[in-house]
Design a protein around this motif. Structure first.
Motif, PDB file in Angstrom:
ATOM      1  N   LEU A  45      48.440  18.881  31.938  1.00 40.42           N
ATOM      2  CA  LEU A  45      49.536  19.770  32.281  1.00 40.42           C
ATOM      3  C   LEU A  45      50.634  19.585  31.242  1.00 40.42           C
ATOM      4  O   LEU A  45      50.959  18.451  30.867  1.00 40.42           O
ATOM      5  CB  LEU A  45      50.093  19.456  33.673  1.00 40.42           C
ATOM      6  N   ILE A  46      51.210  20.683  30.781  1.00 42.45           N
ATOM      7  CA  ILE A  46      52.263  20.646  29.766  1.00 42.45           C
ATOM      8  C   ILE A  46      53.495  21.352  30.319  1.00 42.45           C
ATOM      9  O   ILE A  46      53.402  22.500  30.781  1.00 42.45           O
ATOM     10  CB  ILE A  46      51.805  21.326  28.459  1.00 42.45           C
ATOM     11  N   PHE A  47      54.634  20.668  30.273  1.00 41.39           N
ATOM     12  CA  PHE A  47      55.863  21.228  30.801  1.00 41.39           C
ATOM     13  C   PHE A  47      56.833  21.516  29.654  1.00 41.39           C
ATOM     14  O   PHE A  47      57.269  20.612  28.955  1.00 41.39           O
ATOM     15  CB  PHE A  47      56.480  20.274  31.822  1.00 41.39           C
ATOM     16  N   ASP A  48      57.112  22.777  29.478  1.00 43.84           N
ATOM     17  CA  ASP A  48      58.002  23.313  28.459  1.00 43.84           C
ATOM     18  C   ASP A  48      57.404  23.236  27.055  1.00 43.84           C
ATOM     19  O   ASP A  48      56.548  22.396  26.758  1.00 43.84           O
ATOM     20  CB  ASP A  48      59.379  22.664  28.506  1.00 43.84           C
ATOM     21  N   GLY A  49      57.899  24.136  26.213  1.00 42.19           N
ATOM     22  CA  GLY A  49      57.366  24.273  24.863  1.00 42.19           C
ATOM     23  C   GLY A  49      58.438  24.225  23.808  1.00 42.19           C
ATOM     24  O   GLY A  49      58.482  25.080  22.917  1.00 42.19           O
ATOM     25  N   GLY A  50      59.321  23.213  23.904  1.00 39.07           N
ATOM     26  CA  GLY A  50      60.288  23.002  22.840  1.00 39.07           C
ATOM     27  C   GLY A  50      59.595  22.527  21.573  1.00 39.07           C
ATOM     28  O   GLY A  50      58.359  22.543  21.470  1.00 39.07           O
ATOM     29  N   THR A  51      60.361  22.068  20.600  1.00 40.60           N
ATOM     30  CA  THR A  51      59.752  21.683  19.322  1.00 40.60           C
ATOM     31  C   THR A  51      58.788  20.515  19.466  1.00 40.60           C
ATOM     32  O   THR A  51      57.921  20.318  18.610  1.00 40.60           O
ATOM     33  CB  THR A  51      60.834  21.345  18.288  1.00 40.60           C
ATOM     34  N   GLY A  52      58.896  19.756  20.546  1.00 39.99           N
ATOM     35  CA  GLY A  52      57.928  18.685  20.783  1.00 39.99           C
ATOM     36  C   GLY A  52      56.520  19.202  20.992  1.00 39.99           C
ATOM     37  O   GLY A  52      55.545  18.459  20.803  1.00 39.99           O
ATOM     38  N   LEU A  53      56.374  20.486  21.375  1.00 43.30           N
ATOM     39  CA  LEU A  53      55.041  21.055  21.577  1.00 43.30           C
ATOM     40  C   LEU A  53      54.250  21.103  20.287  1.00 43.30           C
ATOM     41  O   LEU A  53      53.011  20.986  20.303  1.00 43.30           O
ATOM     42  CB  LEU A  53      55.168  22.462  22.172  1.00 43.30           C
ATOM     43  N   ARG A  54      54.928  21.271  19.160  1.00 39.72           N
ATOM     44  CA  ARG A  54      54.233  21.280  17.871  1.00 39.72           C
ATOM     45  C   ARG A  54      53.532  19.943  17.631  1.00 39.72           C
ATOM     46  O   ARG A  54      52.353  19.904  17.248  1.00 39.72           O
ATOM     47  CB  ARG A  54      55.205  21.571  16.732  1.00 39.72           C
ATOM     48  N   ALA A  55      54.246  18.855  17.887  1.00 40.32           N
ATOM     49  CA  ALA A  55      53.659  17.521  17.686  1.00 40.32           C
ATOM     50  C   ALA A  55      52.498  17.295  18.646  1.00 40.32           C
ATOM     51  O   ALA A  55      51.460  16.727  18.264  1.00 40.32           O
ATOM     52  CB  ALA A  55      54.733  16.445  17.863  1.00 40.32           C
ATOM     53  N   LEU A  56      52.653  17.727  19.884  1.00 43.58           N
ATOM     54  CA  LEU A  56      51.558  17.600  20.845  1.00 43.58           C
ATOM     55  C   LEU A  56      50.342  18.371  20.367  1.00 43.58           C
ATOM     56  O   LEU A  56      49.207  17.875  20.421  1.00 43.58           O
ATOM     57  CB  LEU A  56      52.010  18.112  22.218  1.00 43.58           C
ATOM     58  N   GLY A  57      50.558  19.581  19.884  1.00 43.43           N
ATOM     59  CA  GLY A  57      49.441  20.389  19.415  1.00 43.43           C
ATOM     60  C   GLY A  57      48.667  19.729  18.292  1.00 43.43           C
ATOM     61  O   GLY A  57      47.435  19.739  18.276  1.00 43.43           O
ATOM     62  N   LEU A  58      49.367  19.145  17.359  1.00 43.43           N
ATOM     63  CA  LEU A  58      48.690  18.457  16.253  1.00 43.43           C
ATOM     64  C   LEU A  58      47.891  17.262  16.749  1.00 43.43           C
ATOM     65  O   LEU A  58      46.791  16.980  16.264  1.00 43.43           O
ATOM     66  CB  LEU A  58      49.723  18.012  15.210  1.00 43.43           C
ATOM     67  N   ALA A  59      48.426  16.556  17.746  1.00 46.47           N
ATOM     68  CA  ALA A  59      47.719  15.396  18.290  1.00 46.47           C
ATOM     69  C   ALA A  59      46.455  15.810  19.045  1.00 46.47           C
ATOM     70  O   ALA A  59      45.504  15.023  19.148  1.00 46.47           O
ATOM     71  CB  ALA A  59      48.650  14.615  19.214  1.00 46.47           C
ATOM     72  N   LEU A  60      46.437  17.042  19.555  1.00 38.67           N
ATOM     73  CA  LEU A  60      45.294  17.498  20.343  1.00 38.67           C
ATOM     74  C   LEU A  60      44.152  18.051  19.499  1.00 38.67           C
ATOM     75  O   LEU A  60      43.051  18.250  20.016  1.00 38.67           O
ATOM     76  CB  LEU A  60      45.749  18.587  21.322  1.00 38.67           C
ATOM     77  N   LEU A  61      44.380  18.304  18.230  1.00 38.04           N
ATOM     78  CA  LEU A  61      43.353  18.944  17.400  1.00 38.04           C
ATOM     79  C   LEU A  61      42.011  18.209  17.420  1.00 38.04           C
ATOM     80  O   LEU A  61      40.954  18.867  17.478  1.00 38.04           O
ATOM     81  CB  LEU A  61      43.861  19.098  15.959  1.00 38.04           C
ATOM     82  N   PRO A  62      41.966  16.871  17.398  1.00 35.65           N
ATOM     83  CA  PRO A  62      40.659  16.205  17.447  1.00 35.65           C
ATOM     84  C   PRO A  62      39.923  16.380  18.768  1.00 35.65           C
ATOM     85  O   PRO A  62      38.723  16.090  18.846  1.00 35.65           O
ATOM     86  CB  PRO A  62      41.018  14.727  17.214  1.00 35.65           C
ATOM     87  N   GLU A  63      40.598  16.845  19.813  1.00 36.56           N
ATOM     88  CA  GLU A  63      39.988  16.949  21.137  1.00 36.56           C
ATOM     89  C   GLU A  63      39.446  18.343  21.433  1.00 36.56           C
ATOM     90  O   GLU A  63      38.912  18.586  22.518  1.00 36.56           O
ATOM     91  CB  GLU A  63      40.997  16.557  22.219  1.00 36.56           C
ATOM     92  N   MET A  64      39.574  19.261  20.508  1.00 36.91           N
ATOM     93  CA  MET A  64      39.121  20.630  20.766  1.00 36.91           C
ATOM     94  C   MET A  64      37.603  20.692  20.899  1.00 36.91           C
ATOM     95  O   MET A  64      36.904  19.891  20.283  1.00 36.91           O
ATOM     96  CB  MET A  64      39.596  21.553  19.649  1.00 36.91           C
TER      97      MET A  64
END
Length: 293
Positions: A45-64
């Motif tokens: 679950l992800i709450f809000d999409g401030g600039t921290g969402l960019r960092a989260l997205g990059l961290a998730l790339l290996p899990e796709m």
């Protein structure tokens, strides 16, 4: 996600309000705006999409390929500016269910996320995102059920409206309460309801009481609260762990260190949010899983 099937973890990717403020004076607490990830019973679950969402997205790339459910409190810029830079949303095979309340002007969360990516504000439209994006309007007070997880919401006191969330699984709850302004003569019943007996309550404490009530630079009416009010809520609602969140961009690391000291005196089971911090909602004796230096 199988490793998280029996876990309830809360990770902070952005802890600031108003505007991102990276730099040497904010490196320890972080400069990205609001984004909190919860790993609950094997779901993300992800709450809000401030600039921290960019960092989260990059961290998730290996899990796709990956799936997640996103919840937006509202669409002020500091809560949505990371969405156009959320790389997994551009990748086919990923799926995101995106919830948000309809704004007072009638616009949906899909319309608002779409509009910030239109010319002349952004080079490519939302429609180039290749992931399966399912936008869902949520009513105030509606309960969202994700398997054994329940997500409740309530209206907060914020210009243009915002909603707070409460996530419950296996008799444990985490409240995400930002952005909200306290009332001068009483505690907000909606806030108390979200925070009731919560294992973790994340609360908008942008200001101190002194800043909020300053005779020359008053913040009354700006839509945010203080750490002193956060303590009042935590005590009244029987919160187990209070998390101070949505830090003002002018508050540098030294200022935040002082906030740590003050809140610890007022409410010993309090934590001031840092980027990269991970909390365990299931175990009060091992609450802090990761606390960046």
């Amino acid at each position: 996600m199988a490793d998280h099937a029996n876990q309830f973890l809360v990770r902070f990717w952005g802890v600031r309000g108003s505007i991102a403020c990276p730099g040497p004076q904010t490196v320890r607490y972080g400069g990205n705006t609001s984004c909190v990830e919860m790993l609950v019973a094997g779901q993300r679950l992800i709450f809000d999409g401030g600039t921290g969402l960019r960092a989260l997205g990059l961290a998730l790339l290996p899990e796709m390929p990956l799936e997640a459910t996103m919840f937006f409190t509202h669409s002020h810029w500091d809560h949505i500016q990371g969405f156009p830079f959320f790389v997994p949303a551009f990748v086919p095979g990923n799926r995101f269910d995106i919830y948000g309340a309809i704004a007072p002007n009638g616009s949906t969360i899909e319309q608002r996320l779409n509009d910030q990516m239109l010319h002349p504000n952004f080079p490519v439209p939302l429609q180039v995102m290749g992931a399966d994006l399912k936008f869902r309007d949520i009513d105030i007070g509606e309960i969202v059920r994700l398997g054994d997880i329940t997500v409740e919401n309530s209206l907060l006191n914020h210009p243009g409206e915002a909603i707070g969330y409460r996530v419950t699984w296996n008799h444990h709850s985490v409240a995400y309460i930002t952005d909200t302004e306290h009332f001068p003569d009483r505690l907000d019943e909606n806030v108390l309801w979200l925070a009731r007996d919560a294992d973790i309550a994340i609360y908008d404490a942008t200001y101190t009481d002194e800043e909020y009530n300053h005779p020359k630079t008053s913040k009354v009416g700006w839509g945010h609260s203080t750490w002193q009010e956060a303590v009042k809520v935590a005590k009244e609602a029987n919160v187990k762990t209070l998390v101070i969140f949505h830090h003002d961009p002018i508050h540098d690391d030294a200022f935040m260190d002082n906030t740590v000291a003050n809140t610890d005196k007022a409410f010993p089971n309090s934590i001031v949010a840092k980027e990269g911090m991970v909390l365990n909602a299931l175990d009060p004796d091992a609450r802090l899983v990761c606390n960046p230096a």
